[in-house]
Motif scaffolding. Sequence first.
Motif, short mmCIF file in Angstrom:
data_model
loop_
_atom_site.label_atom_id
_atom_site.label_comp_id
_atom_site.label_asym_id
_atom_site.label_seq_id
_atom_site.Cartn_x
_atom_site.Cartn_y
_atom_site.Cartn_z
N VAL A 59 0.82 -1.20 0.00
CA VAL A 59 0.00 0.00 0.00
C VAL A 59 0.86 1.26 0.00
N ASN A 60 1.88 1.30 0.88
CA ASN A 60 2.68 2.51 1.03
C ASN A 60 4.16 2.13 1.10
N PRO A 61 4.90 2.23 0.01
CA PRO A 61 6.29 1.82 -0.01
C PRO A 61 7.22 2.69 0.82
N THR A 62 6.73 3.81 1.34
CA THR A 62 7.59 4.68 2.16
C THR A 62 7.55 4.31 3.64
N LEU A 63 6.81 3.29 4.03
CA LEU A 63 6.72 2.90 5.44
C LEU A 63 8.08 2.48 5.98
N HIS A 64 8.37 2.87 7.23
CA HIS A 64 9.61 2.53 7.92
C HIS A 64 9.28 1.96 9.29
N ALA A 65 9.95 0.89 9.64
CA ALA A 65 9.96 0.39 11.02
C ALA A 65 11.32 0.78 11.58
N THR A 66 11.36 1.31 12.79
CA THR A 66 12.63 1.74 13.38
C THR A 66 13.57 0.58 13.60
N HIS A 67 13.05 -0.57 14.06
CA HIS A 67 13.87 -1.75 14.29
C HIS A 67 13.00 -2.99 14.25
N GLY A 68 13.65 -4.13 13.99
CA GLY A 68 12.93 -5.40 13.98
C GLY A 68 12.73 -5.95 15.37
N PHE A 69 13.69 -5.69 16.27
CA PHE A 69 13.65 -6.18 17.64
C PHE A 69 14.03 -5.05 18.58
N GLU A 70 13.40 -5.03 19.75
CA GLU A 70 13.75 -4.06 20.79
C GLU A 70 13.98 -4.84 22.07
N VAL A 71 15.16 -4.63 22.66
CA VAL A 71 15.49 -5.31 23.92
C VAL A 71 16.08 -4.28 24.88
N PRO A 72 16.02 -4.56 26.19
CA PRO A 72 16.63 -3.64 27.15
C PRO A 72 18.15 -3.64 27.00
N VAL A 73 18.73 -2.47 27.18
CA VAL A 73 20.20 -2.33 27.15
C VAL A 73 20.67 -2.53 28.58
#
Length: 73
Positions: free
Chosen positions: A10-24
Amino acid sequence: MGGAYIYTNVNPTLHATHGFEVPVTPGVRLHSLLTVSLNNAGTIDHIVNDVGAPATPGPNGSNVSYLTEYPIP
């Protein structure tokens, strides 16, 4: 191994910031990860948190980014 993908027709400009988020925090470790941009549209900017190369749209419809270990030694 873990994987995350972005698929959009639908919208080729979509961005996900990251695939995984874990605590540092000490003791949090991940191995053998990948992110994929499917369908020549959509981007995942990083694999884990702010680490790893982007998975961007590719001319053949898919582009994969790999990360062997997080955090990077």
